[in-house]
Design a protein around this motif. Structure first.
Motif, short mmCIF file in Angstrom:
data_model
loop_
_atom_site.label_atom_id
_atom_site.label_comp_id
_atom_site.label_asym_id
_atom_site.label_seq_id
_atom_site.Cartn_x
_atom_site.Cartn_y
_atom_site.Cartn_z
N PHE A 24 -1.79 -8.75 -3.47
CA PHE A 24 -1.61 -10.05 -4.11
C PHE A 24 -2.95 -10.74 -4.31
N ASP A 25 -3.81 -10.71 -3.30
CA ASP A 25 -5.10 -11.39 -3.36
C ASP A 25 -6.16 -10.58 -4.09
N ALA A 26 -5.95 -9.28 -4.24
CA ALA A 26 -6.97 -8.41 -4.83
C ALA A 26 -6.99 -8.44 -6.35
N ASN A 27 -5.96 -8.99 -6.96
CA ASN A 27 -5.82 -8.89 -8.41
C ASN A 27 -6.30 -10.12 -9.16
N GLY A 28 -7.34 -10.75 -8.66
CA GLY A 28 -7.88 -11.92 -9.35
C GLY A 28 -8.95 -12.60 -8.52
N PRO A 29 -9.58 -13.64 -9.05
CA PRO A 29 -10.69 -14.29 -8.37
C PRO A 29 -10.29 -15.41 -7.42
N HIS A 30 -9.01 -15.52 -7.09
CA HIS A 30 -8.53 -16.63 -6.27
C HIS A 30 -7.88 -16.12 -4.99
N SER A 43 6.15 -11.08 -10.42
CA SER A 43 5.68 -9.91 -11.15
C SER A 43 5.29 -8.78 -10.21
N LEU A 44 4.53 -9.12 -9.18
CA LEU A 44 4.08 -8.09 -8.23
C LEU A 44 5.27 -7.48 -7.49
N LEU A 87 2.50 -6.71 0.86
CA LEU A 87 1.84 -6.80 -0.44
C LEU A 87 0.82 -7.93 -0.53
N LEU A 88 0.57 -8.63 0.56
CA LEU A 88 -0.34 -9.77 0.47
C LEU A 88 -1.77 -9.34 0.14
N GLY A 89 -2.19 -8.18 0.64
CA GLY A 89 -3.52 -7.67 0.31
C GLY A 89 -3.65 -7.41 -1.18
N LEU A 115 7.08 -15.56 -0.77
CA LEU A 115 6.11 -15.24 0.27
C LEU A 115 6.73 -14.32 1.32
N GLN A 116 7.94 -14.61 1.71
CA GLN A 116 8.62 -13.76 2.71
C GLN A 116 8.76 -12.34 2.20
N ALA A 117 9.09 -12.18 0.93
CA ALA A 117 9.25 -10.84 0.36
C ALA A 117 7.91 -10.11 0.28
N LEU A 118 6.85 -10.82 -0.09
CA LEU A 118 5.52 -10.21 -0.13
C LEU A 118 5.09 -9.75 1.26
#
Length: 326
Positions: free
Chosen positions: A195-201, A226-227, A191-193, A183-186
């Motif tokens: 992270f959330d954009a690549n799926g339905p969750h 992976s991200l 990259l959190l935006g 989480l700290q690296a994201l």
């Protein structure tokens, strides 16, 4: 202490890791579909059976174990019965690490996934095709119920999937167990935006819940890794896996009255051609529309479950679970 896995045999087919717990009927359907796959007889199957978490779970766990001890139809069947309850995340992390360490690759399934007859062929073809391309993190067998405008049988997406997948030893080495560090690296790389954009969750929330101990997700840490490593995952354009466990029977899956994940399995064999691992903007846009629909249905299903006491009070008989198409 659990006995170590047997030494690997020479096999042209990737080993299959199947993780089971306390759902005998789901397990049976999963195994029967897998055994009907082309190439099953040449594939070694490793069944990892977790120990009961509570005494109340023991009868169903024993039913599952009694069944998996009888499984045939594969090159070899190895049943690993855990002596203590590991939970799903640790079971998968250790099982995949064991198999990729011994064989260099592994195909991974859980006990509520029915596969199409071409699933194993697709996974093995893709594992061979991209074995030397470290940009490809994993091969996924499930595809959401959407239609893509492409002549190819495969496409790449930025997020992996957990419903029937495969990977290689060097790619699995990217897995990180420290959710807080991920989480700290994201956050540091903004990259959190994505992270959330690549799926339905809501994946950021899922990762924070894992860190806080509110879930036991191995997948959210796999996806985050992976991200951060800028890897892609290969998918079929039509699904080779169906989740038969979205019925409230699993530890990690609530019932969905309106199921947006239901798919019609691909009938024939899909062709795997080596391609540049890049995400198609058109495919990404198609999936973004689907993800928004799933998020809306999540609230509908949540409200439906909350109204269960009222439905029982008035004596309303619920019809069969509905499939919702995008």
């Amino acid at each position: 202490m659990d006995a170590p896995l047997p030494l690997p045999t020479v096999t042209p087919r990737a080993p299959i890791a199947l993780f089971v717990y306390n759902r005998p009927e789901h397990t049976r359907r999963t195994v029967e579909a897998l055994a009907a796959n082309e190439g099953a007889a040449a594939s070694p199957l490793f069944i990892f059976s977790d120990a009961p978490r509570t005494p109340a779970a023991s009868p169903l766990v024993e039913q599952v174990r009694a069944y998996v001890r009888t499984v045939t139809g594969f090159a070899q069947v190895t049943v690993v019965e855990r002596s203590t309850n590991m939970g799903l995340a640790r079971s998968i992390i250790e099982g995949v690490s064991d198999l990729t360490g011994r064989f260099g690759r592994a195909i991974v399934l859980e006990d509520d996934l029915a596969t199409a007859p071409g699933f194993l062929s697709f996974m093995n073809d893709a594992l061979d095709a991209y074995a030397d391309d470290p940009r490809v993190l994993s091969v996924c067998g499930y595809m959401y119920p959407v239609m893509f405008d492409t002549p190819a049988d495969t496409l790449f997406l930025r997020a992996p999937h957990s419903w029937g997948w495969a990977t290689w030893k060097d790619r699995w080495s990217l897995f990180r167990s420290d959710g807080a560090a991920l989480l700290q690296a994201l956050e540091a790389r903004q990259l959190l935006g994505a992270f959330d954009a690549n799926g339905p969750h809501d994946y950021t929330r899922m990762l924070k819940d894992q860190i806080a101990g509110r879930n036991d997700s191995w997948f959210i840490r796999w996806y985050a890794a992976s991200l951060l490593a800028d890897r892609m995952s290969l998918y079929p354009v039509r699904s080779l896996v169906s989740n038969i466990g979205i019925d409230g029977s699993g530890v990690h899956c609530a019932e969905w009255r309106f199921d947006p994940y239901a798919v019609q399995l691909q009938g024939g064999r899909l062709k795997v051609e080596v391609a540049e691992p890049v995400e198609s903007p058109a495919a990404k846009a198609t999936l973004a529309r689907y993800y928004r629909r799933v998020q809306w249905l999540r609230y509908v299903n949540f409200a439906y479950r909350k109204l269960a006491p009222l439905r029982r009070l008035v004596g309303w008989t619920d019809p069969a679970r509905q499939t919702v198409r995008p």
